[in-house]
Design a protein around this motif. Structure first.
Motif, mmCIF file in Angstrom:
data_model
loop_
_atom_site.group_PDB
_atom_site.id
_atom_site.type_symbol
_atom_site.label_atom_id
_atom_site.label_comp_id
_atom_site.label_asym_id
_atom_site.label_seq_id
_atom_site.Cartn_x
_atom_site.Cartn_y
_atom_site.Cartn_z
ATOM 1 N N GLY A 1 0.783 -1.225 0.000
ATOM 2 C CA GLY A 1 0.000 0.000 0.000
ATOM 3 C C GLY A 1 0.816 1.278 0.000
ATOM 4 O O GLY A 1 0.373 2.294 0.559
ATOM 5 N N ILE A 2 1.984 1.276 -0.618
ATOM 6 C CA ILE A 2 2.820 2.473 -0.605
ATOM 7 C C ILE A 2 2.348 3.475 -1.650
ATOM 8 O O ILE A 2 1.621 3.145 -2.586
ATOM 9 N N ARG A 3 2.792 4.709 -1.511
ATOM 10 C CA ARG A 3 2.410 5.790 -2.420
ATOM 11 C C ARG A 3 3.237 5.724 -3.701
ATOM 12 O O ARG A 3 4.431 5.379 -3.670
ATOM 13 N N PRO A 4 2.658 6.101 -4.843
ATOM 14 C CA PRO A 4 3.423 6.118 -6.097
ATOM 15 C C PRO A 4 4.630 7.053 -6.044
ATOM 16 O O PRO A 4 5.663 6.766 -6.664
ATOM 17 N N ASP A 5 4.516 8.161 -5.297
ATOM 18 C CA ASP A 5 5.643 9.096 -5.289
ATOM 19 C C ASP A 5 6.831 8.586 -4.471
ATOM 20 O O ASP A 5 7.906 9.181 -4.487
ATOM 21 N N THR A 6 6.648 7.460 -3.771
ATOM 22 C CA THR A 6 7.784 6.862 -3.069
ATOM 23 C C THR A 6 8.856 6.437 -4.072
ATOM 24 O O THR A 6 10.054 6.623 -3.843
#
Length: 395
Positions: A164-169
């Protein structure tokens, strides 16, 4: 008994965009000459040459090494996709460590063309067919997107789905890479970028934007490997040794588990890294600096965990907390990595070697990782091969 192998000299030339470089033979010869000069030895003392490239005809290695000298030594041409440079290094290390010879040179070069990677032949089965079939079964195939981006973008999607990480990571990795490359005179991209610029770049294959993909690059790099006794006999630098090295290829999990992370080599990475740690008697937490295979930001993220630099499922926190850069837990890709230094396929593994040797010598300039003693190199090629090398600074 096996010989202790030291890296007595390294050299590379500035990486460039396609069309802006010398021919491959000139690049390869110049990198080899730089490594010899760094070691302070004459080419006549080198007993074998291992020369890597991906796009070139047979005996291109001889065409490059003949620009250094004509001594009659064996020249072994190496082609192992993006792990080619480290495969040449692996073979040279084996030859010296076994006692078969005392001094070898490993050279890698690539003269690339613009655009996405393509196979050279259309009249026979391609070596990536099984990988492409597996990918199509797992996530489908987009005729409009570059195949490599689909492989690694798919790995990024799999990670996002599980954690569930953010795309901007992923984009933060590109920002870090450019910040590091700004300090590297050999890098092809030395301008910094913001997170907003990375995210706003055209999408190549979601979640990857153009600034999250390594560029086609031309360049060359080389290393002189020798036994410690040979180095001492000739008054060479013995500060950097290869403490451990492992090379792995695919197993059933690549194709049978329906996980794009494994399709692109996660298990190869973990197996090679674990073998290296066990042989050297060190832990991932002991590593000071890493050059890893960041062909796409997604691969850098999953490789943090494959190498054990952070525990499984924690890569996003590792990135957001800045543990992957200066002042954090371990500096990753101080050179700028493939994303920003560039990725001339045959040269990449040896350019990683050069960077880490400079780091352990304390000669990396503005990129220097203070007090670096243990350095880890990770070089990956789909198809598949993974080479992990641990370098240690000797007192």
């Amino acid at each position: 008994m096996s010989n202790k192998v030291v890296v007595a000299g390294v050299g590379m030339i500035p990486f460039t965009k396609p069309g802006a470089s010398d021919d491959y033979g000139v690049m390869g010869a110049n990198a080899a000459k730089a490594a010899l000069a760094d070691a302070g030895i004459d080419y006549a003392l080198v007993e074998q040459a291992y020369v890597g490239y991906v796009f070139g005809d047979s005996t291109s290695g001889q065409a490059a090494i003949y620009g250094v000298g004509l001594t009659g030594i064996p020249v072994i041409n190496v082609n192992n996709n993006c792990a080619t440079g480290s495969t040449a290094l692996f073979l040279a290390r084996q030859a010296v460590e076994s006692g078969a010879i005392e001094c070898a040179i490993a050279v890698g070069f690539e003269q690339m063309v613009p655009g996405a990677l393509k196979g050279a032949y259309t009249d026979r089965p391609g070596p990536m067919e099984r990988f492409a079939k597996t990918m199509a079964q797992v996530q489908g195939f987009d005729e409009q997107a570059p195949r490599a981006a689909q492989f690694f973008g798919g790995a990024g999607r799999a990670y996002m789905k599980e954690y569930g990480i953010r795309p901007d990571t992923f984009a933060r990795i590109s920002v870090k890479a450019r910040q590091h490359a700004a300090r590297n005179p050999f890098a092809v991209f030395r301008n910094t970028v913001t997170l907003e610029e990375v995210m706003a770049a055209p999408t190549v294959f979601d979640p990857l934007t153009r600034l999250q993909c390594c560029p086609p690059t031309c360049g060359a790099a080389a290393a002189i490997l020798c036994s410690e006794s040979f180095a001492r006999k000739h008054g060479l630098d013995t500060r950097v040794k290869i403490a451990a090295q492992a090379m792995t290829t695919d197993r059933n999990s690549t194709f049978d588990e329906g996980d794009m992370r494994k399709v692109v080599g996660y298990d190869m990475t973990a197996a090679a890294a674990n073998a290296v740690y066990e042989k050297a008697g060190v832990a991932p937490t002991d590593i000071d600096v890493v050059e890893l295979h960041d062909c796409f930001t997604a691969n850098e993220l999953i490789t943090y965990e494959g190498l054990g630099l952070t525990s499984v499922g924690t890569a996003e926190k590792f990135i957001v907390d800045g543990d992957n850069t200066y002042g954090g837990r371990v500096v990753t890709n101080p050179s700028g990595g493939l994303l920003s230094k560039g990725h001339p396929l045959g040269a990449t593994g040896l350019a990683q070697c050069a960077e880490l040797v400079w780091q352990l010598r304390g000669k990396a300039g503005d990129r220097q990782v203070e007090g670096a003693r243990l350095a880890l190199q990770h070089n990956l090629g789909l198809g598949g091969a993974c080479v992990v090398t641990l370098y240690e600074r000797q007192q």
